[in-house]
Design a protein around this motif. Structure first.
Motif, PDB file in Angstrom:
ATOM      1  N   GLU A  59     -52.050 -11.353 -10.893  1.00 42.83           N
ATOM      2  CA  GLU A  59     -50.836 -10.625 -11.258  1.00 42.83           C
ATOM      3  C   GLU A  59     -50.117 -11.416 -12.349  1.00 42.83           C
ATOM      4  OE1 GLU A  59     -50.263  -7.677 -10.290  1.00 42.83           O
ATOM      5  OE2 GLU A  59     -51.751  -7.511  -8.711  1.00 42.83           O
ATOM      6  N   GLY A  60     -48.812 -11.314 -12.435  1.00 39.94           N
ATOM      7  CA  GLY A  60     -48.076 -12.027 -13.470  1.00 39.94           C
ATOM      8  C   GLY A  60     -47.681 -11.108 -14.606  1.00 39.94           C
ATOM      9  N   VAL A  61     -47.766 -11.608 -15.847  1.00 40.46           N
ATOM     10  CA  VAL A  61     -47.343 -10.800 -16.991  1.00 40.46           C
ATOM     11  C   VAL A  61     -48.202 -11.066 -18.218  1.00 40.46           C
ATOM     12  CG1 VAL A  61     -44.917 -10.668 -16.290  1.00 40.46           C
ATOM     13  CG2 VAL A  61     -45.663 -12.497 -17.810  1.00 40.46           C
ATOM     14  N   ALA A  62     -48.278 -10.051 -19.062  1.00 45.53           N
ATOM     15  CA  ALA A  62     -48.716 -10.207 -20.448  1.00 45.53           C
ATOM     16  C   ALA A  62     -47.444 -10.074 -21.286  1.00 45.53           C
ATOM     17  CB  ALA A  62     -49.736  -9.141 -20.813  1.00 45.53           C
ATOM     18  N   TYR A  63     -47.184 -11.059 -22.120  1.00 45.18           N
ATOM     19  CA  TYR A  63     -45.906 -11.123 -22.849  1.00 45.18           C
ATOM     20  C   TYR A  63     -46.186 -11.355 -24.333  1.00 45.18           C
ATOM     21  CZ  TYR A  63     -41.347 -13.009 -24.305  1.00 45.18           C
ATOM     22  OH  TYR A  63     -40.169 -13.260 -24.966  1.00 45.18           O
ATOM     23  N   ALA A  64     -45.416 -10.689 -25.177  1.00 45.85           N
ATOM     24  CA  ALA A  64     -45.569 -10.857 -26.626  1.00 45.85           C
ATOM     25  C   ALA A  64     -44.202 -11.046 -27.262  1.00 45.85           C
ATOM     26  CB  ALA A  64     -46.274  -9.643 -27.230  1.00 45.85           C
ATOM     27  N   THR A  65     -44.152 -11.887 -28.289  1.00 44.46           N
ATOM     28  CA  THR A  65     -42.881 -12.158 -28.955  1.00 44.46           C
ATOM     29  C   THR A  65     -43.146 -12.613 -30.391  1.00 44.46           C
ATOM     30  OG1 THR A  65     -40.786 -13.368 -28.770  1.00 44.46           O
ATOM     31  CG2 THR A  65     -42.793 -14.583 -28.246  1.00 44.46           C
ATOM     32  N   THR A  66     -42.112 -12.591 -31.208  1.00 45.49           N
ATOM     33  CA  THR A  66     -42.218 -13.068 -32.593  1.00 45.49           C
ATOM     34  C   THR A  66     -41.020 -13.950 -32.918  1.00 45.49           C
ATOM     35  OG1 THR A  66     -40.971 -11.241 -33.586  1.00 45.49           O
ATOM     36  CG2 THR A  66     -43.351 -10.903 -33.280  1.00 45.49           C
ATOM     37  N   SER A  67     -41.152 -14.691 -34.004  1.00 52.30           N
ATOM     38  CA  SER A  67     -39.997 -15.424 -34.527  1.00 52.30           C
ATOM     39  C   SER A  67     -38.999 -14.416 -35.083  1.00 52.30           C
ATOM     40  CB  SER A  67     -40.449 -16.384 -35.626  1.00 52.30           C
ATOM     41  OG  SER A  67     -41.105 -15.677 -36.666  1.00 52.30           O
ATOM     42  N   ASP A  68     -37.780 -14.855 -35.299  1.00 50.34           N
ATOM     43  CA  ASP A  68     -36.722 -13.947 -35.766  1.00 50.34           C
ATOM     44  C   ASP A  68     -37.083 -13.260 -37.079  1.00 50.34           C
ATOM     45  OD1 ASP A  68     -35.217 -14.534 -33.550  1.00 50.34           O
ATOM     46  OD2 ASP A  68     -33.979 -16.050 -34.567  1.00 50.34           O
ATOM     47  N   ASP A  69     -37.791 -13.967 -37.949  1.00 50.59           N
ATOM     48  CA  ASP A  69     -38.146 -13.378 -39.244  1.00 50.59           C
ATOM     49  C   ASP A  69     -39.520 -12.701 -39.227  1.00 50.59           C
ATOM     50  OD1 ASP A  69     -39.823 -15.538 -39.103  1.00 50.59           O
ATOM     51  OD2 ASP A  69     -39.193 -16.460 -40.987  1.00 50.59           O
ATOM     52  N   LEU A  70     -40.112 -12.594 -38.039  1.00 43.82           N
ATOM     53  CA  LEU A  70     -41.413 -11.936 -37.829  1.00 43.82           C
ATOM     54  C   LEU A  70     -42.585 -12.692 -38.452  1.00 43.82           C
ATOM     55  CD1 LEU A  70     -40.549  -8.146 -38.496  1.00 43.82           C
ATOM     56  CD2 LEU A  70     -40.178  -9.498 -36.427  1.00 43.82           C
ATOM     57  N   SER A  71     -42.368 -13.915 -38.926  1.00 38.58           N
ATOM     58  CA  SER A  71     -43.428 -14.632 -39.643  1.00 38.58           C
ATOM     59  C   SER A  71     -44.478 -15.255 -38.730  1.00 38.58           C
ATOM     60  CB  SER A  71     -42.825 -15.723 -40.529  1.00 38.58           C
ATOM     61  OG  SER A  71     -42.172 -16.701 -39.739  1.00 38.58           O
ATOM     62  N   VAL A  72     -44.163 -15.393 -37.445  1.00 36.09           N
ATOM     63  CA  VAL A  72     -45.115 -15.913 -36.460  1.00 36.09           C
ATOM     64  C   VAL A  72     -44.997 -15.069 -35.200  1.00 36.09           C
ATOM     65  CG1 VAL A  72     -45.897 -17.915 -35.140  1.00 36.09           C
ATOM     66  CG2 VAL A  72     -44.799 -18.258 -37.351  1.00 36.09           C
ATOM     67  N   GLY A  73     -46.129 -14.773 -34.595  1.00 37.17           N
ATOM     68  CA  GLY A  73     -46.119 -14.000 -33.356  1.00 37.17           C
ATOM     69  C   GLY A  73     -47.052 -14.615 -32.332  1.00 37.17           C
ATOM     70  N   VAL A  74     -46.739 -14.398 -31.060  1.00 41.25           N
ATOM     71  CA  VAL A  74     -47.555 -14.919 -29.952  1.00 41.25           C
ATOM     72  C   VAL A  74     -47.672 -13.852 -28.879  1.00 41.25           C
ATOM     73  CG1 VAL A  74     -47.695 -16.623 -28.082  1.00 41.25           C
ATOM     74  CG2 VAL A  74     -46.891 -17.328 -30.350  1.00 41.25           C
ATOM     75  N   VAL A  75     -48.875 -13.696 -28.342  1.00 38.51           N
ATOM     76  CA  VAL A  75     -49.083 -12.888 -27.145  1.00 38.51           C
ATOM     77  C   VAL A  75     -49.765 -13.798 -26.128  1.00 38.51           C
ATOM     78  CG1 VAL A  75     -51.279 -11.955 -28.033  1.00 38.51           C
ATOM     79  CG2 VAL A  75     -50.074 -10.770 -26.183  1.00 38.51           C
ATOM     80  N   ILE A  76     -49.288 -13.776 -24.900  1.00 35.29           N
ATOM     81  CA  ILE A  76     -49.751 -14.722 -23.882  1.00 35.29           C
ATOM     82  C   ILE A  76     -49.855 -14.020 -22.539  1.00 35.29           C
ATOM     83  CG2 ILE A  76     -47.399 -15.527 -23.346  1.00 35.29           C
ATOM     84  CD1 ILE A  76     -48.584 -18.365 -23.031  1.00 35.29           C
TER      85      ILE A  76
END
Length: 303
Positions: A59-76
């Motif tokens: 279980e848990g989560v799949a999470y995605a986010t970006t830096s404020d300027d959208l220049s870097v993104g991560v999905v974990i």
């Protein structure tokens, strides 16, 4: 120097399930005394953590986010034993800390991530993970992550069931209309579980297999072999439309494809947009989940 051997470290590891380095540290602290070393690991909470680590976490989560300027993104994806934990603020804070650490420090893999100083703390990610296991009371595992540079848009579906990160080549990242467009594309990927970006990404062996299956279907339907290949070519085009993102019908407007939607948006905003790649993580996919026998569990408790 404490009097113990490599075999003692191995024996302690087998008894407690703790890591080799933790067992060596415990034996060093206990001057080689096995019982004292076990007590040391228990006091540190490591034995309890190792016991939890043997339990299935799907279980848990799949999470995605970006830096404020959208220049870097991560999905974990970070897993726990029950879906209840995904609603725990402490657990979600840990997930976000892991994502931010990946974003700022760019580890090569999960093993390297665990050794890094967690963003905003004085602890390594491994130490923070250990703390969460002990306080939350469940096995927690960082399963995987992807990091992208360039214009990125993130989308999280259903509270963490699916996380999507899409990477673009664009000069429009600062425009809110671009972000809205990017969310639409990410939502499409989440909803349809799109396997490929475009036709060139589909492996040749996949196409060969599809063609063979389609050809046999056509022949089984009574069509002459002489025209089977022509029919199969038409079916392959349909396969591309269903399995390649840019060829798919846009779910919000099936009169245009994602490619057309992208071109239209770029034209309206006065710039360029190309979809470069995307990653879709679905929580627990591919993990064999534990099948609890509640009646048997209760019965074992009253014996």
């Amino acid at each position: 120097m404490a009097a113990f051997t490599a075999q003692d470290v191995k024996a302690l590891r087998e008894k407690t399930g703790c890591g080799m380095m933790d067992c060596k540290k415990a034996l060093t602290s206990a001057d080689g005394d096995m019982d004292k070393a076990i007590d040391f690991l228990r006091e540190q909470g490591l034995a309890k953590q190792a016991k939890k680590a043997s339990r299935i976490a799907a279980e848990g989560v799949a999470y995605a986010t970006t830096s404020d300027d959208l220049s870097v993104g991560v999905v974990i994806e970070v897993n726990a034993e029950t879906d209840f934990v995904a609603k725990n603020d402490s657990f979600m804070d840990f997930v976000k800390t892991c994502a931010n650490t990946v974003m700022t420090q760019n580890p090569a893999n999960v093993e390297e991530l665990l050794t890094l100083k967690a963003d905003g703390t004085d602890m390594t990610v491994a130490e923070l993970l250990q703390e969460k296991v002990l306080t939350i009371g469940e096995n927690i595992q960082i399963r995987r992550f992807e990091r992208m540079e360039g214009a990125c848009v993130a989308y999280v579906h259903a509270g963490g069931k699916i996380g999507v990160l899409v990477n673009f080549d664009t000069d429009l990242a600062s425009k809110p209309e671009f972000v809205a467009y990017g969310k639409d594309v990410a939502m499409q990927i989440a909803a349809l579980n799109t396997p490929y970006l475009n036709e060139s990404e589909v492996p040749e062996d996949v196409i060969a297999h599809e063609k063979e299956v389609m050809r046999q279907q056509v022949i089984n339907e009574g069509k002459p072999e002489a025209i089977a290949d022509k029919i199969v070519n038409g079916k392959i085009n349909k396969f591309y439309k269903e399995n390649c993102l840019i060829d798919q019908e846009f779910v919000k407007d099936n009169k245009q494809s994602i490619k057309q939607y992208t071109q239209n948006t770029a034209k309206e905003l006065g710039g360029k947009i190309d979809i470069l790649k995307f990653v879709r993580f679905e929580k627990g996919e591919g993990i064999e989940k534990r099948q609890d026998d509640f009646a048997a569990e209760v019965a074992s408790m009253v014996k």
